[in-house]
Design a protein around this motif. Structure first.
Motif, mmCIF file in Angstrom:
data_model
loop_
_atom_site.group_PDB
_atom_site.id
_atom_site.type_symbol
_atom_site.label_atom_id
_atom_site.label_comp_id
_atom_site.label_asym_id
_atom_site.label_seq_id
_atom_site.Cartn_x
_atom_site.Cartn_y
_atom_site.Cartn_z
ATOM 1 N N THR A 116 0.832 -1.208 0.000
ATOM 2 C CA THR A 116 0.000 0.000 0.000
ATOM 3 C C THR A 116 0.861 1.250 0.000
ATOM 4 O O THR A 116 0.563 2.228 -0.703
ATOM 5 C CB THR A 116 -0.931 0.009 1.223
ATOM 6 N N ALA A 117 1.939 1.238 0.783
ATOM 7 C CA ALA A 117 2.828 2.399 0.861
ATOM 8 C C ALA A 117 3.447 2.699 -0.497
ATOM 9 O O ALA A 117 3.510 3.868 -0.920
ATOM 10 C CB ALA A 117 3.922 2.137 1.894
ATOM 11 N N GLN A 118 3.908 1.666 -1.181
ATOM 12 C CA GLN A 118 4.517 1.881 -2.494
ATOM 13 C C GLN A 118 3.502 2.399 -3.505
ATOM 14 O O GLN A 118 3.796 3.313 -4.296
ATOM 15 C CB GLN A 118 5.138 0.574 -2.982
ATOM 16 N N SER A 119 2.300 1.834 -3.473
ATOM 17 C CA SER A 119 1.246 2.276 -4.386
ATOM 18 C C SER A 119 0.860 3.726 -4.123
ATOM 19 O O SER A 119 0.685 4.522 -5.055
ATOM 20 C CB SER A 119 0.022 1.371 -4.234
ATOM 21 N N ALA A 120 0.744 4.081 -2.851
ATOM 22 C CA ALA A 120 0.372 5.451 -2.489
ATOM 23 C C ALA A 120 1.443 6.445 -2.909
ATOM 24 O O ALA A 120 1.135 7.526 -3.435
ATOM 25 C CB ALA A 120 0.127 5.543 -0.984
#
Length: 260
Positions: free
Chosen positions: A149-153
């Motif tokens: 999620t962090a990378q996508s965000a």
């Protein structure tokens, strides 16, 4: 017995003997261990005491140079009145009661509004991420999200913000930050060097944003990288806990230097 390298001890001794010393430190990850909630960060007691002692010595100035907004930095760091402050990666400065506050142009205010809306949309779509609004910028925090999620965000935020004109994007540890004011910690440190007429600087930082400041240093300055990662720093320490030892050593050396 000191765990610091002989080379670092020698460099600290040289800097401590200078005529006018500036000791400038990043806060998060440097004076304070990194934490999930920004408001929970606090300087390690040993570092706080040592910085306070340095601020009281003749011809010695202390400063904090942080990505935090000044209000946030004051809240977590509780700096001494004598300590100079650089916030928002250099966009905000406090050099005394007479200093002028940051003022944005109408155009910058409008750009910041659009940027804030864009980051809010990213946060809404990525659980565990957070938005932080600063006087001159907006930040996406991903530390409390899972890795995917962090990378996508972060990718979504960079894509959305890069389409805006008049903005300056930077990446740090688990953050993507936009500023409508062109500033960095290197410019901030240089301004403090000029203001204080420092003949040597000791600077420590842990993040990629601290590299701007580290790259401005030259002998007899001392640049310290806290933790892992590539760095322009000449010296490296392992953690905020080891910075306590560095600052305590510097206090002892500087006391001897100003009394000589």
């Amino acid at each position: 017995m000191s765990k610091l390298s002989p080379e670092l001890l020698a460099a600290l001794a040289t800097a401590a003997a200078t005529e006018t010393l500036l000791v400038a430190l990043d806060f998060d990850g440097t004076m304070s261990p990194l934490v999930d909630r920004a408001e929970d960060a606090r300087a390690l007691p040993g570092s706080a005491v040592a910085l306070r002692e340095l601020a009281q010595l003749p011809r010695t100035t202390t400063a904090l140079i942080s990505g935090r907004a000044l209000d946030s930095l004051r809240l977590v760091a509780s700096p001494e009145p004598e300590t100079l402050l650089i916030g928002s990666h250099g966009a905000e400065t406090w050099t005394g009661p007479g200093g002028a506050p940051l003022e944005l142009t109408p155009s910058q205010v409008e750009i910041l509004r659009h940027a804030t809306d864009a980051v809010q949309q990213v946060v809404d779509a990525h659980p565990g991420t957070l938005l932080e609004l600063k006087p001159a910028g907006v930040v996406l925090h991903t530390r409390t999200a899972d890795t995917e999620t962090a990378q996508s965000a972060a990718t979504a935020a960079r894509t959305a913000l890069s389409s805006l004109d008049g903005v300056h994007l930077s990446n740090g540890k688990n953050v993507v930050e936009l500023s409508v004011v062109q500033a960095d910690k290197g410019r901030g440190l240089q301004s403090l060097r000029e203001l204080t007429a420092a003949t040597a600087v000791v600077f420590a930082g842990d993040d990629v944003t601290d590299e701007h400041a580290l790259k401005t240093l030259e002998a007899p300055d001392v640049g310290l990288k806290v933790g892992d990662g590539e760095s322009a720093a000449t010296y490296r320490i392992t953690s905020p806990e080891q910075l306590v030892e560095v600052l305590q050593e510097l206090v002892t050396l500087r006391r001897a230097g100003v009394s000589a």
